[in-house]
Write a protein that holds these residues in place. Structure first.
Motif, PDB file in Angstrom:
ATOM      1  N   ASP A  97     -11.690  44.073 143.632  1.00  0.00           N
ATOM      2  CA  ASP A  97     -12.775  44.696 142.877  1.00  0.00           C
ATOM      3  C   ASP A  97     -12.576  46.211 142.792  1.00  0.00           C
ATOM      4  O   ASP A  97     -12.911  46.828 141.776  1.00  0.00           O
TER       5      ASP A  97
ATOM      6  N   PRO B 172     -16.758  46.740 133.281  1.00  0.00           N
ATOM      7  CA  PRO B 172     -16.071  45.454 133.458  1.00  0.00           C
ATOM      8  C   PRO B 172     -16.816  44.479 134.383  1.00  0.00           C
ATOM      9  O   PRO B 172     -16.270  44.013 135.381  1.00  0.00           O
ATOM     10  N   ALA B 173     -18.051  44.143 134.056  1.00  0.00           N
ATOM     11  CA  ALA B 173     -18.865  43.290 134.927  1.00  0.00           C
ATOM     12  C   ALA B 173     -18.211  41.934 135.175  1.00  0.00           C
ATOM     13  O   ALA B 173     -18.157  41.463 136.318  1.00  0.00           O
ATOM     14  N   ALA B 174     -17.704  41.283 134.127  1.00  0.00           N
ATOM     15  CA  ALA B 174     -17.096  39.958 134.293  1.00  0.00           C
ATOM     16  C   ALA B 174     -15.842  40.028 135.163  1.00  0.00           C
ATOM     17  O   ALA B 174     -15.623  39.169 136.016  1.00  0.00           O
ATOM     18  N   GLU B 175     -15.037  41.070 134.950  1.00  0.00           N
ATOM     19  CA  GLU B 175     -13.821  41.221 135.746  1.00  0.00           C
ATOM     20  C   GLU B 175     -14.152  41.460 137.215  1.00  0.00           C
ATOM     21  O   GLU B 175     -13.480  40.943 138.112  1.00  0.00           O
TER      22      GLU B 175
ATOM     23  N   ARG C 273     -16.877  40.402 138.739  1.00  0.00           N
ATOM     24  CA  ARG C 273     -17.342  39.105 139.279  1.00  0.00           C
ATOM     25  C   ARG C 273     -16.160  38.217 139.643  1.00  0.00           C
ATOM     26  O   ARG C 273     -16.148  37.588 140.691  1.00  0.00           O
ATOM     27  N   ARG C 274     -15.160  38.176 138.754  1.00  0.00           N
ATOM     28  CA  ARG C 274     -13.968  37.352 139.033  1.00  0.00           C
ATOM     29  C   ARG C 274     -13.237  37.868 140.273  1.00  0.00           C
ATOM     30  O   ARG C 274     -12.799  37.091 141.121  1.00  0.00           O
TER      31      ARG C 274
ATOM     32  N   ALA D 223      -8.199  36.664 136.128  1.00  0.00           N
ATOM     33  CA  ALA D 223      -8.574  36.512 134.722  1.00  0.00           C
ATOM     34  C   ALA D 223      -7.722  35.434 134.056  1.00  0.00           C
ATOM     35  O   ALA D 223      -8.166  34.720 133.168  1.00  0.00           O
TER      36      ALA D 223
ATOM     37  N   VAL E   7      -9.024  31.721 134.569  1.00  0.00           N
ATOM     38  CA  VAL E   7     -10.355  31.335 134.110  1.00  0.00           C
ATOM     39  C   VAL E   7     -10.258  30.511 132.864  1.00  0.00           C
ATOM     40  O   VAL E   7      -9.481  30.648 132.033  1.00  0.00           O
TER      41      VAL E   7
END
Length: 59
Positions: A22, A43-46, A48-49, A56, A59
């Protein structure tokens, strides 16, 4: 403070594979924010991943 470009680290301080994923995502975001556009999306989704431990590509 003026950003001159990507930071250079002495060998003992260089980022390594032990850096939290992160933190890597946030560092990339920060670099793009400073060097490309102030409209760089967060980059909220990144993040979270990265926190979930998935890549990435997986997914």
């Amino acid at each position: 403070v003026v950003a001159a470009g990507p930071a250079t680290f002495p060998p003992a301080c260089a980022p390594s594979s032990t850096v939290a994923p992160d933190a890597v995502v946030l560092d990339d975001f920060h670099h793009r924010l400073l060097t490309r556009s102030k409209r760089t999306p967060f980059p909220a989704a990144e993040i979270r991943r990265a926190l979930a431990g998935t890549s990435a590509a997986g997914v």
